[in-house]
Each structure stands twice: as structure tokens, then as C-alpha cells.
Design an enzyme around this catalytic site. Structure first.
Site, PDB file in Angstrom:
ATOM      1  N   GLY A  44      48.704  39.006  42.297  1.00  0.00           N
ATOM      2  CA  GLY A  44      48.842  39.964  43.397  1.00  0.00           C
ATOM      3  C   GLY A  44      48.042  39.554  44.624  1.00  0.00           C
ATOM      4  O   GLY A  44      48.506  39.682  45.764  1.00  0.00           O
ATOM      5  N   CYS A  45      46.848  39.039  44.395  1.00  0.00           N
ATOM      6  CA  CYS A  45      45.992  38.633  45.512  1.00  0.00           C
ATOM      7  C   CYS A  45      46.551  37.392  46.195  1.00  0.00           C
ATOM      8  O   CYS A  45      46.470  37.256  47.423  1.00  0.00           O
ATOM      9  CB  CYS A  45      44.574  38.391  45.013  1.00  0.00           C
ATOM     10  SG  CYS A  45      43.845  39.883  44.277  1.00  0.00           S
ATOM     11  N   THR A  46      47.132  36.498  45.408  1.00  0.00           N
ATOM     12  CA  THR A  46      47.761  35.315  45.983  1.00  0.00           C
ATOM     13  C   THR A  46      48.951  35.722  46.844  1.00  0.00           C
ATOM     14  O   THR A  46      49.097  35.247  47.977  1.00  0.00           O
ATOM     15  CB  THR A  46      48.194  34.340  44.870  1.00  0.00           C
ATOM     16  OG1 THR A  46      47.020  33.914  44.158  1.00  0.00           O
ATOM     17  CG2 THR A  46      48.923  33.136  45.441  1.00  0.00           C
TER      18      THR A  46
END
Length: 162
Positions: A44-46
Site C-alpha cells: 500500500g505504501c509503495t
């Protein structure tokens, strides 16, 4: 006490990728998107970082800089930025000073276990260092487009006032 809309943002000393030490006040004169994510190099952060990366030129056209922040150390942030080709700096906040100043450390539940973690959040700061908009509990899909629209609207309001 975290800033509320219309308040100046805290001016902490921060360690960023590239080995720089900065303060939020160093970015005055331009709008700033400060986004918090739970952990570098996770799916998700990527995706969120890639979405900001892909919209970076549009944010630049809106006179808006981007900074990402998490509790990861500087080495993890450097690796994340390099691997993903982010054209903006990432803040290493392992002591959680910035995260706590913006009240993004929350109790989270994962697989039945509770722990403290970063709530995905984004803050739009105007050129004078004042918080103008915030998004908490962010869902990645469509978020960057919403932030960009807000940055463009904030730029327009600033131009009207000049």
C-alpha cells in the site's frame, strides 16, 4: 497538540533522504503536501508513493512540494526512494517526533493483535506554513488525485488574494 485547520504546523528538525537535515519552515514560500505512510516498501505504501511520484509534475505546476514520512530509519527510506524513483524526499522519523506532532500514531489491529502504528494521513500546508487541509485514515486508490485537486484550488485562492 496537533495542528488543526488554520494553525501553523510544528517546525521540527527532520532527517530526510539525501542526508539532509531540514525544518518544515524551510519549505515556506511553496505549498507542501506532507504524507505519512505506515512502512516503506510495503504494497500500500509503495502504491501511494508511486501515485505521488506519477503526479509529481502536476504538483510542481501547482507550486506544491511533496514530502513522505514514516517511522522507518534513513537507510530504509533511502532504499525505498531509490528503488521507486521518487523525485521527492522522504523523512525518517524513527523517534516518532513528527508522527506524534501530527497525531498519526494510532492503535491498530492486525491479525487480532493490537499495536501502535502510523495511520495513513496527508496534510496540505500553504506557503505560509499553515495547515489548510487534512486527510486521515486514507485509502490509497484515488487519494493523490484528491490531494492534487485541493493543491490546485489552494494555489488559485492564493493567486486571487495577490
Amino acid at each position: 497538540m496537533p495542528p488543526t485547520l488554520g494553525d501553523p504546523v510544528p517546525d521540527l528538525e527532520l532527517k530526510t533522504t539525501g542526508g539532509r537535515t531540514v525544518r518544515l519552515s524551510d519549505y515556506r514560500g511553496q505549498q507542501l503536501v506532507l504524507y505519512f505512510y505506515p512502512k516503506a516498501s510495503t504494497p500500500g505504501c509503495t502504491q501511494e508513493g508511486q501515485d505521488f511520484r506519477d503526479a509529481a509534475a502536476a504538483f510542481t505546476a501547482a507550486d506544491t512540494l511533496i514530502l513522505g514520512a514514516s517511522r522507518d530509519g534513513l537507510k530504509a527510506q533511502e532504499n525505498f526512494k531509490t528503488k521507486q524513483g521518487f523525485p521527492f524526499d522522504l523523512i525518517a522519523d524513527p523517534d516518532e517526533a513528527l508522527c506524534r506532532a501530527f497525531d498519526v500514531i494510532k492503535l491498530k489491529k492486525m491479525y487480532g493483535k493490537e499495536s501502535l502504528g502510523v495511520e495513513r494521513s496527508t496534510f496540505l500546508i500553504d506557503a505560509a506554513g499553515v495547515l489548510r487541509q487534512q486527510w486521515r485514515g486514507v485509502k490509497v486508490k484515488g487519494h493523490v488525485e484528491e490531494v492534487l485537486a485541493a493543491a490546485l484550488a489552494l494555489k488559485e485562492r492564493a493567486l486571487v488574494r495577490q
